[in-house]
Every structure is written in structure tokens, then in C-alpha cells.
Design an enzyme around this catalytic site. Structure first.
Site, PDB file in Angstrom:
ATOM      1  N   SER A 147      76.682   2.128 -69.560  1.00 25.82           N
ATOM      2  CA  SER A 147      75.319   2.345 -69.094  1.00 25.82           C
ATOM      3  C   SER A 147      75.251   2.839 -67.656  1.00 25.82           C
ATOM      4  CB  SER A 147      74.509   1.052 -69.245  1.00 25.82           C
ATOM      5  OG  SER A 147      74.462   0.648 -70.596  1.00 25.82           O
ATOM      6  N   HIS A 150      72.819  -0.307 -63.922  1.00 21.39           N
ATOM      7  CA  HIS A 150      71.854   0.750 -64.213  1.00 21.39           C
ATOM      8  C   HIS A 150      71.331   1.390 -62.930  1.00 21.39           C
ATOM      9  CE1 HIS A 150      70.701  -0.753 -68.531  1.00 21.39           C
ATOM     10  NE2 HIS A 150      72.008  -0.660 -68.341  1.00 21.39           N
TER      11      HIS A 150
END
Length: 262
Positions: free
Chosen positions: A129, A180
């Protein structure tokens, strides 16, 4: 740019070999770890999973290796699907080598962010991610400062998806928010360096390059063909059935391994 228009999985892999390789590695490791349950998988997992404590002890490779590991089928599925949608354009624009370096650096920055923000509260972490949010970071830089590299429609798509992704990161449990955010920030900050000399994405370029690489015995590419008519790959409407078959098979495998075998 973000709507896949390749005529087959084979064509996708020919146009974007780096993205294809990353996806294959992710899926193979998932199969080894969660479906086949091979002993080598346990070794790979124990030596590769992200661990802030072990990074503190000097195992710095754990800032890189978690990028290729995933926690379950839905995790690897959605990350692979994100790569299919958003990574190919960057592989063509940056070139294979620069794309690999950018992808890995963004993932490492995401994991460094995890280490800085949660040195003890996050025991283990894994997933691509951070690297994928790095892709969003470079796209957001294009939207703001390199508007000639991305059209308005795709700029709106990537901006909306990025904002929704960030919001969902805070709403869902067990999400590595630091990876993230730092991954996206890393991609944004790396963008000026990696976008030097970059041209806008064009599916036509992929077909030109692929057609140009032919043997002497094959039909040669006619460079004037684009002047004769607007470029439209043949059978564009015939979406790759094999692509969806592969995803359906993987969904079934994931369902069986999660709800039946366990």
C-alpha cells in the site's frame, strides 16, 4: 490512461513487464504463504515481514521486503488490481528502470514513516500500500504542477480515488495509515526528480514499440500508418476475457482457502 484498453493479458504483460512481474511476485508469495502453506513460505514470512523492533536491531531490509507480502486474499487482490489500473501508465512514462526505483523508494518511505510514527505500537506490518500510494503521490504532483502530463478527466479520477483512499484509511481498522500517508508524500516529493524529461502516456506508443520489435521475416512497422488514419487498436471493445477469468479463479481460491480449508 486508467481504463485498460489492452486486447489481452499477453499484450498487457508485453507492454508493462515490470508491473506484470510485481503482480506475479505478490500473487506467488500469497499462494505460497496462504494456499500451499509451504515451509519456504514460513521462512520468507519470518525474514521479510515488517518489524519496527527488528529494524531497530539492524535488520534494515525489513523496510523493503514487506512491500511484496500481503495479509490475505482481499489484501493482495485489491493491491494487485490497483497496480493494474494505475501503474502501467507510469511504467511507460518513466521507463522500466526509473519506475522500479520509484516504486521501491515510495514503498520504503512508507515503511520508514511507519517506523517513525509508531516505533513500538505497530509490531508487524506488510503490504504494497505504501508503494501504491506513492503512485498516487506522483499523479497528484502531475495534477498540480505538470498538467500537460495528465488530461483533465484522468486528473479528476485519480484525485477522487486518492481522497477516498485516504479517508477510508482512517475509517477502517488494521490499516497502516502511516505507510499510506508517507508513501503518498514520498511519491509527491520524488516526482520532480523522476518526471524530468517525461512525456505524456499514450497507448499508441506501446503499440508502436511492440510492432517495431519484429524480426526480418515478419511484417515491418509502417511509420506512416498513423498519418493515414486515427490510431485505434483493433478489437478494443473485446476486453480480455482471460484477465477476468484469472481474477475469478483467484477469488474462488481465496474463498476456498479462507472459509473452507481453514
Amino acid at each position: 490512461m486508467f481504463v485498460r484498453q489492452e486486447r489481452s493479458v499477453k499484450e498487457f504483460m508485453q507492454f508493462y513487464p515490470v508491473v506484470s512481474t510485481i503482480i506475479i511476485i505478490n500473487l506467488l508469495l500469497w499462494l505460497i504463504l496462504y494456499v500451499l502453506h509451504l515451509q519456504i513460505g514460513e521462512i520468507i514470512y519470518s525474514w521479510s515481514i515488517g518489524s519496527n523492533a527488528k529494524v531497530t536491531d539492524g535488520e534494515y531490509w525489513r523496510l523493503l521486503t514487506p512491500i511484496f507480502l500481503h495479509g490475505g486474499f482481499s489484501h493482495v487482490l485489491f493491491n494487485s488490481f490497483a497496480l493494474v489500473l494505475f501503474a502501467p501508465a507510469l511504467e511507460q512514462m518513466l521507463g522500466k528502470f526509473r519506475f522500479v526505483v520509484f516504486y521501491l523508494l515510495a514503498g520504503v518511505i512508507g515503511n520508514v514513516g511507519t517506523y517513525i510514527m509508531a516505533p513500538t505500537s505497530i509490531t508487524y506490518h506488510l503490504g504494497a500500500s505504501g508503494a501504491i500510494y506513492g503512485l498516487f503521490g506522483i499523479y497528484i504532483f502531475m495534477v498540480l504542477f505538470r498538467k500537460h502530463l495528465i488530461d483533465e478527466g484522468n486528473a479528476q479520477i485519480v484525485t477522487i480515488i486518492f481522497i477516498l483512499g485516504v479517508v477510508m484509511s482512517f475509517m477502517q481498522p488494521n490499516i497502516n495509515i502511516s505507510a499510506h500517508l508517507f508513501g503518498a508524500l514520498g511519491g509527491f516529493l520524488l516526482a520532480p526528480l523522476f518526471l524530468i524529461g517525461v512525456e505524456r502516456f499514450s497507448l499508441r506508443k506501446s503499440y508502436v514499440r511492440q510492432t517495431s520489435v519484429t524480426s526480418d521475416d515478419e511484417i515491418k512497422f509502417d511509420p506512416d500508418r498513423w498519418n493515414k488514419k486515427t490510431f485505434r487498436p483493433k478489437n478494443r471493445k473485446n476486453k480480455s476475457q482471460l484477465f477476468w477469468v484469472i481474477f475469478i479463479i483467484l477469488v474462488l481460491i481465496g474463498f476456498i482457502s479462507t472459509y473452507i480449508l481453514n
